[in-house]
Design an enzyme around this catalytic site. Structure first.
Site, PDB file in Angstrom:
ATOM      1  N   TRP A 255      -3.687  -1.335  -0.721  1.00  0.00           N
ATOM      2  CA  TRP A 255      -3.692  -2.993  -1.439  1.00  0.00           C
ATOM      3  C   TRP A 255      -4.098  -4.225  -1.048  1.00  0.00           C
ATOM      4  CZ3 TRP A 255      -3.576  -3.593  -7.152  1.00  0.00           C
ATOM      5  CH2 TRP A 255      -3.412  -5.069  -7.477  1.00  0.00           C
TER       6      TRP A 255
ATOM      7  N   GLY B  69       2.216  -3.507   5.185  1.00  0.00           N
ATOM      8  CA  GLY B  69       2.219  -4.051   5.081  1.00  0.00           C
ATOM      9  C   GLY B  69       1.230  -5.048   6.197  1.00  0.00           C
TER      10      GLY B  69
ATOM     11  N   LYS C  59       7.811 -15.040 -21.959  1.00  0.00           N
ATOM     12  CA  LYS C  59       8.543 -12.506 -21.686  1.00  0.00           C
ATOM     13  C   LYS C  59       9.579 -12.132 -23.144  1.00  0.00           C
ATOM     14  CE  LYS C  59       7.311 -12.437 -17.612  1.00  0.00           C
ATOM     15  NZ  LYS C  59       6.164 -13.673 -17.937  1.00  0.00           N
TER      16      LYS C  59
ATOM     17  N   CYS D 119       0.872  -0.855  -0.298  1.00  0.00           N
ATOM     18  CA  CYS D 119       0.080  -0.094   0.100  1.00  0.00           C
ATOM     19  C   CYS D 119       1.076   1.385  -0.318  1.00  0.00           C
ATOM     20  CB  CYS D 119      -0.784  -0.180   1.390  1.00  0.00           C
ATOM     21  SG  CYS D 119      -2.381  -1.453   1.524  1.00  0.00           S
TER      22      CYS D 119
ATOM     23  N   GLU E 215       8.257 -20.426 -19.677  1.00  0.00           N
ATOM     24  CA  GLU E 215       7.737 -18.826 -19.255  1.00  0.00           C
ATOM     25  C   GLU E 215       9.183 -18.073 -19.551  1.00  0.00           C
ATOM     26  OE1 GLU E 215       5.928 -17.560 -18.048  1.00  0.00           O
ATOM     27  OE2 GLU E 215       6.633 -15.649 -17.416  1.00  0.00           O
TER      28      GLU E 215
ATOM     29  N   ARG F 143       1.146   1.700  -6.123  1.00  0.00           N
ATOM     30  CA  ARG F 143       1.502   0.671  -4.701  1.00  0.00           C
ATOM     31  C   ARG F 143       0.192  -0.101  -4.417  1.00  0.00           C
ATOM     32  NH1 ARG F 143       5.973   1.464  -1.961  1.00  0.00           N
ATOM     33  NH2 ARG F 143       5.462   0.533  -0.516  1.00  0.00           N
TER      34      ARG F 143
ATOM     35  N   LYS G  86      -3.458  -6.551 -19.094  1.00  0.00           N
ATOM     36  CA  LYS G  86      -2.527  -6.529 -17.403  1.00  0.00           C
ATOM     37  C   LYS G  86      -3.027  -7.627 -16.763  1.00  0.00           C
ATOM     38  CE  LYS G  86       0.057  -7.303 -14.190  1.00  0.00           C
ATOM     39  NZ  LYS G  86       1.230  -8.249 -14.397  1.00  0.00           N
TER      40      LYS G  86
ATOM     41  N   GLU H 206       6.900 -11.712 -25.261  1.00  0.00           N
ATOM     42  CA  GLU H 206       5.451 -10.584 -25.230  1.00  0.00           C
ATOM     43  C   GLU H 206       6.197  -9.397 -24.640  1.00  0.00           C
ATOM     44  OE1 GLU H 206       3.009 -10.768 -21.138  1.00  0.00           O
ATOM     45  OE2 GLU H 206       4.812 -12.169 -20.538  1.00  0.00           O
TER      46      GLU H 206
ATOM     47  N   HIS I 276      12.932 -35.261 -31.494  1.00  0.00           N
ATOM     48  CA  HIS I 276      11.674 -35.339 -32.161  1.00  0.00           C
ATOM     49  C   HIS I 276      11.438 -34.708 -33.244  1.00  0.00           C
ATOM     50  CE1 HIS I 276      11.411 -39.321 -29.197  1.00  0.00           C
ATOM     51  NE2 HIS I 276      11.844 -37.899 -28.514  1.00  0.00           N
TER      52      HIS I 276
HETATM   53  C1  AGP Z   1       2.527 -12.728 -18.247  1.00  0.00           C
HETATM   54  O1  AGP Z   1       3.625 -11.883 -18.453  1.00  0.00           O
HETATM   55  C2  AGP Z   1       1.258 -12.375 -18.922  1.00  0.00           C
HETATM   56  N1  AGP Z   1       0.657 -11.075 -18.284  1.00  0.00           N
HETATM   57  C3  AGP Z   1      -0.054 -13.565 -18.819  1.00  0.00           C
HETATM   58  O2  AGP Z   1       0.219 -14.496 -19.509  1.00  0.00           O
HETATM   59  C4  AGP Z   1      -0.636 -13.202 -17.588  1.00  0.00           C
HETATM   60  O3  AGP Z   1       0.219 -14.719 -16.597  1.00  0.00           O
HETATM   61  C5  AGP Z   1      -2.648 -14.575 -17.814  1.00  0.00           C
HETATM   62  O4  AGP Z   1      -2.705 -12.867 -18.317  1.00  0.00           O
HETATM   63  C6  AGP Z   1      -3.341 -14.964 -16.660  1.00  0.00           C
HETATM   64  O5  AGP Z   1      -2.948 -13.234 -15.809  1.00  0.00           O
HETATM   65  P1  AGP Z   1      -3.407 -13.798 -14.422  1.00  0.00           P
HETATM   66  O6  AGP Z   1      -2.605 -14.171 -13.510  1.00  0.00           O
HETATM   67  O7  AGP Z   1      -4.004 -12.481 -14.051  1.00  0.00           O
HETATM   68  O8  AGP Z   1      -4.891 -14.665 -14.546  1.00  0.00           O
END
Ligand code: AGP
Length: 624
Positions: free
Chosen positions: A76, A103, A502, A2, A498, A27, A619, A505, A521
């Site tokens: 938050w 906290g 990264k 927060c 992952e 925050r 997001k 995206e 394969h």
């Molecule tokens: C991750 O870097 C992406 N922004 C995306 O894959 C994200 O993880 C996915 O949309 C799931 O989001 P969530 O965790 O809010 O459900």
């Protein structure tokens, strides 16, 4: 996470507090509020469930009269859903003591029970409100006959009551308090949560970080853990929690306000990569010991017996959260439990097959991902119990689930998920450890070792982050590459996925993660001379196999960067190495992902991409 603010001095209290909260909204932004002491020494309190703009409108409509001191907070949520009642500041029964807090007070339930027994009335579900009532109790215990005392005589009493209240708290707090009868002083305390004071001329400031007051002063003092501050308009005194006076020198900040919101980092993503040790530490805090016992009982109702009652674990999620689920599946299988992990969007027919006693674990940072919410509804329709792992209190997912285990990462602003991923992993490791111990897959000795290893991870994350410059240099060497391959096996295979995600995206470059054993394969055919291949190869039972896969790739011309530890570096033949600190094989995903996050970040930086807001992405994906 927060944001807290405090101001004492001139007659612009609400203006300074509101402006400061706007700069701290990154925050936390689910609710906010301010409190100020007016010219009659009464408390002025305004709070909204919503953003700071709504609070500003309310304050403008009903302004405070003649205030020189106040505190503010943007939330938050960690305990208690976002609402006006749960918004800070919080007051005691007399409406004279007011506190704001960032906290987690781990022992707030015990403290609240004692306060309720003493007749205190609570208005919120938060841990923070407890602090205001404890200060009230301490003032009573000091037999304050404030009617007979001048304001300046009250200051030492308020200080002592505050100091004693802080001594009762366990957990993490950046705390600021005002007593309406003592308007010449704001008190603050810091333990495991950032707090800084700003030194002005005839006025002084308190905040979670300097961005809140940088436009007023660049001379600041950062409090350390275990320190208190008594902030008056003409000076600030510092003390230890035991009341010993401290001499602390101010420093001058070189950042501008925008940089300050990012803590001096160029992007929120990089800042959040560097917040990962804290995300893991805060997610584990107070939930790990005794492993397999009742540590999750208060929060989830999970007793050892309840954990033995589940027949299988079915993970569902999307994107990065799905990769956390794949690690979780490996963990639970490692402990002998049936476990599955599916893309939420591909969960369609599996729900019907869920055997009785299945625990569905839905992982979602936002708690609003439409695919995940739909899959949860199908799982519930099939009669399964659903546990949500999410970073967002009060999100839709928390209302659809039977149980909720929050990650305590604070808001993640960068679209590319980093610290939320580590928080999800921490929550999953926590869960897997408890289940394994409860079901006899970890005996007492191994359970203790598991917990000890997990508690080392935040420090090992910090050690890994020390390799940032080296990783950045390697990444810059590949900034013009058009394709990337990421490979690994077993518990680190999800980390290969992952790492590829990264890069895709945030730098819009093609990358694929593969199970190393799968390369022969088919995929090995795509390798061309100089193709960047990142191999996640820490010491493990399958290291020799991964090393063999790396050899096969190198033989076809791949330019291999290996993520290793000192021991596995001797086995894997790569062109470059990023050496991680050593941890038990099972815990390596918590470290091996960090170099890949930084690798992707520096590739995107070299390509001048919009790292915090990549094209085409959101997001939270609230459509199916
Ligand atoms: C991750 O870097 C992406 N922004 C995306 O894959 C994200 O993880 C996915 O949309 C799931 O989001 P969530 O965790 O809010 O459900």
């Amino acid at each position: 996470m927060c944001g807290i603010t405090g101001y004492i001095g001139g007659n612009k209290t609400t203006e300074v507090l509101i402006d400061g909260l706007k700069r701290l909204e990154y925050r936390g932004y689910d609710s906010c509020g301010i409190a100020a002491v007016d010219s009659k020494n009464s408390l002025y309190l305004k709070r909204v469930s919503g953003r700071v703009d709504a609070l500003e409108k309310l304050v403008r409509e009903e302004p405070v009269k003649g205030s020189h001191v106040g505190v503010g907070h943007t939330r938050w949520a960690t305990h208690g859903a976002p609402s006006e009642d749960n918004a800070h500041p919080h007051t005691d029964c007399t409406m004279q003591v007011v506190v704001v807090h960032n906290g987690i007070i781990e022992n707030y339930l015990d403290l609240k029970d004692k306060l309720l027994a003493a007749g205190h009335k609570f208005k919120s579900e938060t841990d923070t409100e407890v602090i205001a009532h404890i200060i009230e109790e301490k003032l009573k215990s000091l037999h304050v006959q404030e009617k007979a005392m001048r304001a300046d005589m009250l200051e030492p009493v308020f200080f002592e009551a505050f100091r004693r209240a802080v001594a009762d708290l366990r957990g993490s707090f950046a705390l600021s308090a005002v007593w309406a009868k003592c308007p010449g002083m704001i008190l603050a305390a810091r333990l495991h949560s950032p707090l800084v004071v700003g030194l002005g001329k005839g006025e002084n400031f308190i905040a979670s970080d300097v961005s809140a007051f940088l436009k007023h002063t660049k001379r600041v003092v950062f409090l350390n853990d275990g320190e208190l501050a008594a902030v008056r308009k003409d000076g600030i005194d510092f003390y230890t929690f035991q009341g010993k006076k401290l001499a602390k020198e101010p420093v001058t900040i070189q950042w501008d306000s925008t940089m300050a919101e990012k803590g001096g980092y160029k992007h929120f993503m990089l800042k959040e990569i560097h917040e990962q040790a804290g995300a893991v530490e805060n997610t584990l805090r107070g939930r790990l010991l005794p492993l397999g016992g009742d540590a999750l009982k208060a929060e989830l109702g999970f007793t050892a017996e309840a954990m033995r009652g589940f027949s299988l674990v079915q993970f569902i999620a999307c994107g990065t959260a799905y990769h956390a689920c794949l690690v979780g599946r490996g963990l639970f299988e490692n402990f002998g439990m049936n476990a599955y992990a599916d893309f939420a969007s591909e969960f369609t027919d599996r729900a019907k097959l869920l055997a009785g006693g299945a625990l569905v674990v839905a992982v979602s940072q936002s708690g609003e991902t439409a695919d995940t919410l739909f899959a949860v509804s199908e799982a519930r329709a099939a009669g399964a119990k659903v546990l949500a792992i999410t970073n967002t209190v009060g999100s839709t997912l928390t209302r659809e689930a039977d149980y909720v285990l929050y990650t305590h990462c604070g808001p993640e602003i960068g679209v590319a998920s980093t610290k939320a991923f580590l928080g999800q992993l921490a929550a999953i490791y926590l869960l897997a450890g408890h289940f394994a111990a409860a079901r006899g897959h970890l005996d007492k000795t191994d359970a203790r070792r598991y917990a000890e290893e997990l508690l080392k991870i935040p420090r090992l994350i910090e050690e890994t982050l020390e390799k940032e410059a080296e990783i950045a240099a390697i990444a810059r060497g590949f900034s013009s590459s058009e394709h990337f391959l990421f490979i690994s096996r077993h518990i680190n295979f999800p980390i290969a996925l992952e790492g590829a995600l990264k890069i895709k995206e945030i730098s819009y470059v093609h990358a694929e993660g593969y199970a190393a054993g799968e390369m022969k394969h088919g995929p090995i055919a795509i390798i061309y001379k100089g193709m960047p291949l990142l191999a996640v190869a820490p010491s493990s039972r399958v290291l020799a196999l991964v090393a063999g896969n790396v050899e096969e790739a190198k033989a076809r011309g791949a330019d291999v960067v290996a993520i290793v530890d000192e021991a596995s570096q001797k086995v894997v033949k790569a062109s470059r190495y990023i050496v991680l600190p050593r941890t038990d094989e099972l815990f390596t995903p918590l470290l091996s992902v960090i170099p890949l996050q930084l690798f992707a970040y520096y590739i995107a930086l070299a390509k001048n991409c919009d790292i915090d807001k990549p094209r085409n992405l959101a997001k939270s994906v609230t459509v199916r």
